[in-house]
Design a protein around this motif. Structure first.
Motif, PDB file in Angstrom:
ATOM      1  N   PHE A  72      11.252   4.417 -13.678  1.00  0.00           N
ATOM      2  CA  PHE A  72      10.730   3.087 -13.385  1.00  0.00           C
ATOM      3  C   PHE A  72      10.627   2.856 -11.877  1.00  0.00           C
ATOM      4  O   PHE A  72      11.575   3.107 -11.127  1.00  0.00           O
ATOM      5  N   GLY A  73       9.456   2.382 -11.446  1.00  0.00           N
ATOM      6  CA  GLY A  73       9.272   1.968 -10.069  1.00  0.00           C
ATOM      7  C   GLY A  73       9.120   3.080  -9.055  1.00  0.00           C
ATOM      8  O   GLY A  73       9.207   2.827  -7.847  1.00  0.00           O
ATOM      9  N   HIS A  74       8.862   4.317  -9.495  1.00  0.00           N
ATOM     10  CA  HIS A  74       8.741   5.434  -8.561  1.00  0.00           C
ATOM     11  C   HIS A  74       7.318   5.963  -8.431  1.00  0.00           C
ATOM     12  O   HIS A  74       7.043   6.786  -7.564  1.00  0.00           O
ATOM     13  N   THR A  75       6.411   5.517  -9.298  1.00  0.00           N
ATOM     14  CA  THR A  75       5.024   5.978  -9.273  1.00  0.00           C
ATOM     15  C   THR A  75       4.101   4.769  -9.207  1.00  0.00           C
ATOM     16  O   THR A  75       4.298   3.801  -9.947  1.00  0.00           O
ATOM     17  N   TYR A  76       3.117   4.830  -8.320  1.00  0.00           N
ATOM     18  CA  TYR A  76       2.208   3.698  -8.140  1.00  0.00           C
ATOM     19  C   TYR A  76       0.767   4.110  -8.408  1.00  0.00           C
ATOM     20  O   TYR A  76       0.376   5.261  -8.194  1.00  0.00           O
ATOM     21  N   ALA A  77      -0.018   3.139  -8.873  1.00  0.00           N
ATOM     22  CA  ALA A  77      -1.432   3.365  -9.142  1.00  0.00           C
ATOM     23  C   ALA A  77      -2.227   3.367  -7.834  1.00  0.00           C
ATOM     24  O   ALA A  77      -1.668   3.232  -6.737  1.00  0.00           O
ATOM     25  N   ASP A  78      -3.536   3.508  -7.933  1.00  0.00           N
ATOM     26  CA  ASP A  78      -4.380   3.710  -6.754  1.00  0.00           C
ATOM     27  C   ASP A  78      -4.610   2.449  -5.921  1.00  0.00           C
ATOM     28  O   ASP A  78      -4.779   2.532  -4.707  1.00  0.00           O
ATOM     29  N   TYR A  79      -4.640   1.291  -6.566  1.00  0.00           N
ATOM     30  CA  TYR A  79      -5.069   0.076  -5.878  1.00  0.00           C
ATOM     31  C   TYR A  79      -3.964  -0.976  -5.821  1.00  0.00           C
ATOM     32  O   TYR A  79      -3.010  -0.958  -6.606  1.00  0.00           O
ATOM     33  N   MET A  80      -4.119  -1.898  -4.892  1.00  0.00           N
ATOM     34  CA  MET A  80      -3.263  -3.073  -4.827  1.00  0.00           C
ATOM     35  C   MET A  80      -4.130  -4.283  -4.508  1.00  0.00           C
ATOM     36  O   MET A  80      -5.258  -4.154  -4.017  1.00  0.00           O
ATOM     37  N   MET A  81      -3.615  -5.438  -4.789  1.00  0.00           N
ATOM     38  CA  MET A  81      -4.297  -6.692  -4.462  1.00  0.00           C
ATOM     39  C   MET A  81      -3.516  -7.385  -3.357  1.00  0.00           C
ATOM     40  O   MET A  81      -2.273  -7.375  -3.342  1.00  0.00           O
TER      41      MET A  81
END
Length: 415
Positions: A72-81
């Protein structure tokens, strides 16, 4: 245009003027049909003002092969807002852009006075391959209430949900194709003006990051042990325990370490001379028992004292329990002596936490600090041996709703 966008619902794009051009990609504005309501950026940002910076070559990351193993919380997707706010100008245009670091002044309010709040919510890929958010209007309503309490800027919930929907459309390949995994979403609002001194923020930033998360229980339900010690308090009346602020979490970390040193995985937070139950870890707490009047009852502590975060899963379990009508459903204060008495009389059948991460989490043991004897007592909770299966039914039903096997009107929001 990146391949990821080929699966986004067709729409036309208007190009923004050159002053908005990024080095690796172009900024685009998603046009929306005119909304016949007041337009006031002092009050909210608007979905129709959304600007999108597409990821350039090499910016799209490799998706994990097995999302069930993700921490949990160690991988992020490509985009942010992101969306900035200032006291003088109100909300700026919201932007979706490739995920990156935030630039912040060392004097920013959030770094010194915890001028911050956040939400935790999820999107799911259903068995029909459609992507849906679970009750996002409840998360946004709670975030809006918290922003007001934190003296941070207000916003319109539906406008925010519209922007989140666009973010999910861009990052849809990051929503795991699995009925035990999901895409976690973390909307956050922070005070950013670079001025020391306790006071209202005159500048703020809203941002949202997302990332895939694996199954909470990879090998089935694992009952947790709780440390219950009334010398440690999470919240108090008149405080901010009912709001999702970071300042509620940091002080609990050391207590969590104390619990771990006693072979407990979570803390059962007690309050007051009567040692009232409030929360378990970062979850709401439920008991299923036969009350002293002989009624089968699902019971959870009430919200009115401001000690408890009004969880979305908590609300969902209460609503389902009342719909089923199989037992009494009650929100009232209950204390440790009632728990001990019910256990001694073999009337306590199940105890479990509820929250976004796990849906439900069974309790198997409480390590209770007896403040009279100053000694610890072990209380064994027969949750996993219960013949009633209340917790399991809740888990199965919520899971089926989230992944589209059961349709629950108004609970899932298609993207």
């Amino acid at each position: 245009m990146p391949a990821i966008l080929s699966r986004v619902a067709p729409r036309s794009f208007n190009y923004v003027g050159s002053r908005f051009l990024a080095s690796a990609a172009r900024l685009e504005t998603v046009p929306r049909e005119e909304i016949h309501k007041e337009y006031d950026r002092k009050k909210t940002f608007y979905h129709r003002d959304l600007e999108i910076q597409l990821a350039g070559p090499g910016q799209l990351k490799t998706k994990p092969l097995d999302p069930t193993k993700l921490k949990f919380g160690h991988t992020y997707a490509d985009y942010m807002m992101t969306c900035d706010w200032s006291q003088d100008h109100g909300w700026h245009h919201p932007k979706i852009e490739p995920i990156g670091e935030l630039k912040i002044h060392p004097g920013a309010k959030v770094l010194h006075y915890a001028s911050e709040l956040f939400e935790g919510m999820k999107a799911y890929r259903g068995v029909d391959n459609k992507i849906r958010m679970f009750r996002p209007e409840m998360n946004m309503a709670r975030m809006k209430r918290t922003a007001i309490r934190a003296a941070l800027p207000d916003f319109d919930c539906e406008e925010m949900i519209g922007v989140l929907t666009e973010l999910l459309r861009l990052d849809q390949e990051w929503v795991p194709n699995s009925d035990v995994c999901s895409l976690y979403m973390r909307p956050t609002l922070i005070g950013t003006d670079p001025t020391l001194g306790v006071g209202c923020a005159t500048e703020a930033k809203m941002f949202v990051i997302t990332g895939p998360v694996g199954a909470y229980y990879s090998t089935g339900f694992q009952p947790v042990s709780l440390l219950a010690d009334s010398r440690f308090i999470r919240a108090f009346p008149g405080g901010v325990g009912a709001y999702k602020m970071g300042c509620n979490y940091a002080p609990t970390i050391w207590v969590g370490k104390e619990a771990a040193s006693k072979n407990c995985q979570q803390v059962l937070w007690l309050y007051g001379e009567n040692e009232d139950l409030t929360e378990v870890g970062t979850m709401n707490i439920f008991l299923f028992w036969k009350n002293e009047e002989g009624d089968m009852e699902l019971i959870t502590p009430p919200l009115h004292r401001g000690l408890i975060l009004p969880g979305v899963t908590r609300d969902s379990l209460l609503e389902l329990g009342r719909e089923w009508g199989e037992y009494k459903v009650t929100e009232r204060t209950l204390n440790m002596q009632e728990v001990k008495k019910a256990l001694a009389e073999k009337r306590l059948y199940e105890m479990f936490g509820s929250g976004t991460a796990c849906v439900v989490s069974p309790v198997g043991k409480i390590l209770y600090h007896n403040k009279i004897t100053d000694e610890y007592e072990e209380l064994h909770i027969p949750t996993m041996a219960s013949k009633y299966g209340v917790m399991q039914k809740f888990y199965n039903t919520i899971n089926d709703i989230q992944y589209g096997r059961i349709i629950k009107d108004g609970w899932m929001r298609d993207i």
